[in-house]
Write a protein that holds these residues in place. Structure first.
Motif, mmCIF file in Angstrom:
data_model
loop_
_atom_site.group_PDB
_atom_site.id
_atom_site.type_symbol
_atom_site.label_atom_id
_atom_site.label_comp_id
_atom_site.label_asym_id
_atom_site.label_seq_id
_atom_site.Cartn_x
_atom_site.Cartn_y
_atom_site.Cartn_z
ATOM 1 N N ARG A 127 0.835 -1.212 0.000
ATOM 2 C CA ARG A 127 0.000 0.000 0.000
ATOM 3 C C ARG A 127 0.862 1.251 0.000
ATOM 4 O O ARG A 127 0.520 2.257 -0.636
ATOM 5 C CB ARG A 127 -0.937 -0.028 1.204
ATOM 6 C CG ARG A 127 -1.927 -1.191 1.144
ATOM 7 C CD ARG A 127 -3.108 -0.959 2.019
ATOM 8 N NE ARG A 127 -3.957 -2.150 2.086
ATOM 9 C CZ ARG A 127 -5.231 -2.132 2.455
ATOM 10 N NH1 ARG A 127 -5.800 -0.986 2.789
ATOM 11 N NH2 ARG A 127 -5.932 -3.246 2.503
ATOM 12 N N ARG A 128 1.984 1.209 0.692
ATOM 13 C CA ARG A 128 2.859 2.375 0.739
ATOM 14 C C ARG A 128 3.545 2.608 -0.615
ATOM 15 O O ARG A 128 3.914 3.746 -0.923
ATOM 16 C CB ARG A 128 3.896 2.206 1.857
ATOM 17 C CG ARG A 128 3.309 2.469 3.222
ATOM 18 C CD ARG A 128 4.229 2.100 4.369
ATOM 19 N NE ARG A 128 3.680 2.649 5.606
ATOM 20 C CZ ARG A 128 4.050 3.799 6.168
ATOM 21 N NH1 ARG A 128 4.996 4.533 5.586
ATOM 22 N NH2 ARG A 128 3.498 4.232 7.273
ATOM 23 N N LYS A 129 3.726 1.576 -1.398
ATOM 24 C CA LYS A 129 4.280 1.768 -2.740
ATOM 25 C C LYS A 129 3.259 2.387 -3.698
ATOM 26 O O LYS A 129 3.619 2.854 -4.786
ATOM 27 C CB LYS A 129 4.779 0.431 -3.303
ATOM 28 C CG LYS A 129 6.080 -0.027 -2.683
ATOM 29 C CD LYS A 129 6.677 -1.226 -3.398
ATOM 30 C CE LYS A 129 5.888 -2.486 -3.181
ATOM 31 N NZ LYS A 129 6.583 -3.675 -3.738
ATOM 32 N N GLY A 130 1.975 2.344 -3.352
ATOM 33 C CA GLY A 130 0.975 3.088 -4.117
ATOM 34 C C GLY A 130 0.441 2.400 -5.352
ATOM 35 O O GLY A 130 0.004 3.083 -6.290
ATOM 36 N N LEU A 131 0.404 1.062 -5.381
ATOM 37 C CA LEU A 131 -0.141 0.379 -6.558
ATOM 38 C C LEU A 131 -1.626 0.670 -6.729
ATOM 39 O O LEU A 131 -2.099 0.953 -7.837
ATOM 40 C CB LEU A 131 0.094 -1.127 -6.436
ATOM 41 C CG LEU A 131 1.546 -1.612 -6.423
ATOM 42 C CD1 LEU A 131 1.593 -3.124 -6.293
ATOM 43 C CD2 LEU A 131 2.280 -1.170 -7.665
ATOM 44 N N ALA A 132 -2.374 0.592 -5.632
ATOM 45 C CA ALA A 132 -3.811 0.871 -5.708
ATOM 46 C C ALA A 132 -4.052 2.325 -6.100
ATOM 47 O O ALA A 132 -4.959 2.629 -6.891
ATOM 48 C CB ALA A 132 -4.473 0.549 -4.374
ATOM 49 N N PHE A 133 -3.247 3.237 -5.576
ATOM 50 C CA PHE A 133 -3.340 4.652 -5.929
ATOM 51 C C PHE A 133 -3.158 4.844 -7.431
ATOM 52 O O PHE A 133 -3.909 5.581 -8.084
ATOM 53 C CB PHE A 133 -2.277 5.425 -5.144
ATOM 54 C CG PHE A 133 -2.155 6.878 -5.514
ATOM 55 C CD1 PHE A 133 -3.072 7.807 -5.056
ATOM 56 C CD2 PHE A 133 -1.101 7.318 -6.307
ATOM 57 C CE1 PHE A 133 -2.954 9.151 -5.389
ATOM 58 C CE2 PHE A 133 -0.975 8.656 -6.644
ATOM 59 C CZ PHE A 133 -1.904 9.579 -6.187
ATOM 60 N N LEU A 377 -2.918 12.979 3.317
ATOM 61 C CA LEU A 377 -2.876 11.767 4.134
ATOM 62 C C LEU A 377 -3.872 10.754 3.587
ATOM 63 O O LEU A 377 -5.056 11.066 3.386
ATOM 64 C CB LEU A 377 -3.193 12.085 5.596
ATOM 65 C CG LEU A 377 -2.291 13.116 6.289
ATOM 66 C CD1 LEU A 377 -2.689 13.269 7.745
ATOM 67 C CD2 LEU A 377 -0.829 12.710 6.172
ATOM 68 N N ARG A 378 -3.389 9.578 3.335
ATOM 69 C CA ARG A 378 -4.250 8.490 2.843
ATOM 70 C C ARG A 378 -4.341 7.450 3.964
ATOM 71 O O ARG A 378 -3.323 6.856 4.347
ATOM 72 C CB ARG A 378 -3.668 7.893 1.569
ATOM 73 C CG ARG A 378 -4.510 6.777 0.926
ATOM 74 C CD ARG A 378 -3.829 6.277 -0.337
ATOM 75 N NE ARG A 378 -4.467 5.109 -0.910
ATOM 76 C CZ ARG A 378 -5.242 5.103 -1.986
ATOM 77 N NH1 ARG A 378 -5.463 6.241 -2.628
ATOM 78 N NH2 ARG A 378 -5.775 3.988 -2.448
ATOM 79 N N PRO A 401 4.154 8.681 -2.627
ATOM 80 C CA PRO A 401 3.956 8.288 -1.233
ATOM 81 C C PRO A 401 5.271 8.218 -0.459
ATOM 82 O O PRO A 401 6.309 7.835 -1.002
ATOM 83 C CB PRO A 401 3.320 6.905 -1.348
ATOM 84 C CG PRO A 401 3.806 6.374 -2.660
ATOM 85 C CD PRO A 401 3.910 7.567 -3.556
ATOM 86 N N VAL A 402 5.211 8.594 0.828
ATOM 87 C CA VAL A 402 6.353 8.421 1.722
ATOM 88 C C VAL A 402 6.324 6.969 2.201
ATOM 89 O O VAL A 402 5.520 6.591 3.059
ATOM 90 C CB VAL A 402 6.296 9.403 2.908
ATOM 91 C CG1 VAL A 402 7.457 9.152 3.872
ATOM 92 C CG2 VAL A 402 6.332 10.840 2.394
ATOM 93 N N VAL A 403 7.172 6.160 1.611
ATOM 94 C CA VAL A 403 7.183 4.721 1.918
ATOM 95 C C VAL A 403 7.843 4.475 3.270
ATOM 96 O O VAL A 403 7.315 3.780 4.131
ATOM 97 C CB VAL A 403 7.912 3.949 0.802
ATOM 98 C CG1 VAL A 403 7.978 2.459 1.139
ATOM 99 C CG2 VAL A 403 7.218 4.159 -0.540
#
Length: 807
Positions: A127-133, A377-378, A401-403
């Motif tokens: 989620r932190r890598k932002g694939l869904a985003f 913020l997500r 995103p800040v991973v």
């Protein structure tokens, strides 16, 4: 008394009934699993035993005919594209539902929902890598810019969901029963998420490691040990290519300031060293038939159900056949009536890291130049099976995103790194690329199809019936100055921004080169004359040179020649390195009978990594132990680093055996290359003693133990272990222990197209089916299945047929 006994027995029976109907921790309820009408017994079938002549589907405009051949490959005949992709979604779900849904759960960071807390850290990282985003932005892009493609993706989703609606408890794939959960509706978002997941699988970066190496070694030594171009560069695009465009200017700022500290973080997962893919096309002037031949074999993790699912998709306007990705529309690697194409990973650095300086502990603003920019913020709610949900707050900057931050993978409060990645942009349309390729008729239409493609970067090979062959390195590549993105950058400095993107027209490409072939094997894309900065740590140095030498020497080429080349097991690295090792070893290894025997085997080995060859086993252990000895102190610095690649290490051993790099601070005396080669050989003797005591025979196949593993590794009975086959890392047949050719295809584009393909698995996703793994023995021997087109009127080799009737 007898009533008391009866009541006691009744109570025990009721208690046992309740017990076996309830899950215990991560163990599913036993009663439903053993239920003969609904449990796993119902999954012991092959698809031809339960075939239906007709099925009713809503939203179809006309009947769709589905013909399965003897290998369970469906050939879908529809009257229009909407019906075609709706049927593709339905048929794919029928045979691969659990796989496609499980993989998109992984891409969304939702595995904890079905396997429990063991997957929580993986889900947080995903989620932190932002694939869904990125997938969400992709859907927004389709809605606003390409509703026509969105309608086709939604038709596919509708087909999947209509299958779900018809699915009974008994028909539920066995993995759902074992993991005790049910499938959820499919959506267009999930199809895009799957393609983002492929980007994550294929993209790596070593910014963290290079940042630390820069501090440990200094720039001069770093550049010497990690040169950006090898001494013998044999790139994807031939060296003779003249770049006939004016490159965009890229200005490197003066007095750059990189974060100058050692960074201790847990690196992101990277593609495994030595794996990759091959593709090539040869022109008619080099073939026996006079027609082009194209070959493709992507090398990925070996899993069951297989990554690929084969299909033919036909409408009155076009017919296409090849390998699909379950969950995505169309054919990914294949051919139609006019052209063929294939893909390999174009290893180019499209993922960069920026150090973020927050204004305060609230993390609501971060420094950018002379201002404080607001963050977003997500809130990520990660449901965990058997436990309360985990709430993670991910901070988004304009970079991404800040991973890494104070709450994840860092032991310091001031370490915050944001990820800049093409996947987050959203303004690309990879799904459209493949749908356009499926119906393309010539090189111009192939090029137009690729203009929509951004990530993951791929080498797209092309051949056509008209005689053209081509290669294009396609992706959305940022404009960078030399070494930009090689190290962590300061996110507070606006000069560190990407300066735009390389224009599509400037991406490296070649059409009908004089040498008569095009090829790629994950090597450097271009030589140093290409006017844009190109960098990646993981370029291949051996498969590409072996492939190009063979293709250059071959003439009167046939399809069988191309099949043999895909299965070629010649180890070029060993051919270059073993003489160096033997020379540096001297007489050191001859003081024991075992050492003498092993040296004799190595000296008489022909450098082929065939299944029974012991020389490959001995070389592999000796070389790896030598490399480990050479770079041990570098890797023991307490922070993530990466050692120089095998090509550079061999060059140092050969050219500079007394270089100071071989001298170890923690060892007495002066060490040279001879020292490490001798240590490596001694380690070989120890390793072989242990191996022979436990395993005995040390032929290459028995030593590497190729395993095709179920997507849930604990489901060992659904995996195929110890597959007898040759090959290995850095070899054209790049089959290792857990990686290898996930799909092999050879196509000759004559008046009647000849096509052959194979992959290590089977068409069915059901472990109880004979079509689950029936391709594996064929694949392991380097053999193929006939993949030629099947016309609607063909009656030969039909397993069964199903007609989809409009409701």
């Amino acid at each position: 008394m007898k009533y008391l006994s009866f009541l006691l027995a009744l109570g025990c029976a009721c208690g046992l009934g309740i017990l076996i109907s309830m899950p215990i921790g991560q163990i599913p309820p036993i009663a439903p699993l053993l239920d003969p009408n609904h449990g796993f017994w119902q999954n012991s079938y092959s698809e031809d035993q339960v075939a239906q002549d007709q099925l009713t589907l809503s939203n179809l405009q006309a009947e769709v005919r589905v013909v399965y051949d003897e290998n369970l490959i469906p050939h879908i005949y529809a009257q229009n594209d909407l019906d075609l992709y709706r049927a593709q979604g339905y048929i794919t779900a029928k045979h691969r539902l659990w796989q496609m849904e499980f993989q998109t759960r992984a891409a969304a960071g939702r595995l904890s929902e079905v396997v429990g807390p063991m997957a929580l850290e993986l889900d947080r990282m995903t989620r932190r890598k932002g694939l869904a985003f990125g997938a969400e932005k992709g859907i927004e892009f389709l809605k606003s810019e390409d509703p026509e493609t969105l309608a086709l993706v939604e038709a596919y989703a509708d087909g999947v969901n209509q299958y779900l609606a018809q699915l009974t408890d008994a028909q539920l794939p066995v993995e759902y029963k074992l993991l005790n959960y049910r499938p959820e509706p499919w959506s267009a978002y999930k199809s895009l998420l799957l393609l983002k997941y492929m980007s994550d699988m294929l993209v790596g970066d070593r910014d963290l490691e290079y940042t630390n190496l820069r501090q440990l070694l200094g720039e001069t030594k770093l550049n010497r040990l990690y040169p950006e171009f090898p001494m013998e560069n044999d790139p994807v695009i031939e060296k003779e290519r003249i770049w006939d465009f004016q490159a965009l200017p890229v200005s490197k700022p003066d007095s750059l300031g990189y974060p100058n500290e050692l960074v201790s973080l847990a690196p992101l997962s990277q593609p495994e060293d030595g794996t990759g893919s091959n593709n090539w096309a040869v022109s008619g002037k080099k073939t026996k038939s006079g027609h082009p031949i194209l070959a493709n074999d992507p090398h990925l993790g070996l899993n069951l159900p297989s990554l690929w699912y084969s299909m033919q998709l036909t409408t009155p306007k076009h017919s296409v056949k090849g390998a699909t990705l379950p969950g995505a529309l169309g054919i990914i690697s294949g051919f139609n009536e006019h052209i063929a194409w294939g893909v390999t990973n174009a290893t180019k650095d499209t993922r960069d890291w920026y150090k973020i300086t927050f204004q305060d502990e609230t993390r609501k603003a971060y420094r950018y130049g002379n201002e404080w920019r607001p963050t977003q913020l997500r809130i990520e709610e990660i449901k965990v099976k058997g436990e309360t949900a985990f709430i993670d707050t991910v901070v988004y900057t304009h970079y991404g995103p800040v991973v890494y931050d104070r709450s994840f993978k860092s032991d310091r409060q001031d370490v915050n790194f944001a990820l800049r990645w093409i996947v987050h942009d959203g303004n690309s349309n990879e799904q459209k690329t493949f749908m356009l390729l499926n119906s393309a008729t010539n090189h111009a239409e192939y090029t137009q199809a690729l203009s929509h493609y951004a990530a993951p970067a791929q080498n797209f090979v092309f051949a056509s019936k008209s005689g053209d062959i081509a290669m294009r390195i396609q992706g959305k590549f940022p404009l960078k100055w030399k070494e930009q993105g090689k190290f962590f950058m300061d996110g507070a400095d606006p000069r560190m921004e990407w300066q735009g993107y390389i224009p599509f027209e400037h991406n490296a490409t070649t059409l009908n080169p004089e040498r008569g072939f095009v090829s790629s094997a994950n090597q450097h894309p271009v030589d140093s004359s290409y006017p844009y900065y190109v960098f990646d740590h993981s370029y291949e140095h051996y498969r590409n040179r072996r492939l190009n030498r063979e293709l250059a020497e071959m003439n009167q080429i046939t399809v069988e020649d191309m099949k043999a080349l895909q299965f070629d097991s010649y180890n070029l690295q060993a051919a270059e390195a073993l003489p160096v090792l033997l020379d540096l070893l001297g007489s050191h290894g001859e003081n024991t009978p075992e050492g003498k025997n092993y040296l004799e085997e190595l000296k008489t080995w022909d450098f082929y990594a065939d299944p029974s060859k012991t020389g490959q086993t001995l070389y592999s252990i000796w070389f790896n132990e030598t490399v480990e000895s050479v770079w041990r102190e570098l890797q023991d610095k307490g922070v993530p680093v990466i050692r120089p690649n095998a090509y550079q290490t061999i060059a140092l051993l050969r050219e500079s055996p007394i270089d100071s790099v071989f001298n170890m601070e923690k060892m007495e005396g002066l060490q040279t290359a001879h020292t490490h080669v001798q240590i490596g050989f001694d380690s070989l003797l120890i390793a072989m003693k242990k191996w022979k005591e436990t395993e005995g025979e040390y032929g290459w196949a028995n030593y590497k133990k190729t395993t095709i593993q179920h997507l849930v590794p604990n489901f060992k009975s659904f995996s195929e272990a110890n597959v007898i086959t040759g090959g290995g890392a850095g070899i054209l047949n790049a089959t290792g222990s857990r990686n290898g050719a996930s799909w092999r295809m050879v196509v000759e584009l004559g008046p009647t197209i000849q096509a052959f393909g194979i992959y290590p698995g089977g068409q069915s996703g059901n472990p109880g089916s004979k079509y689950y793994d029936n391709f594996i023995p064929i694949w392991a021997k380097g053999e193929y299945v006939d993949f030629s087109f099947k016309k609607p009127e063909d009656s030969k080799g039909i397993l069964f047929q199903t007609t989809l009737i409009p409701n």
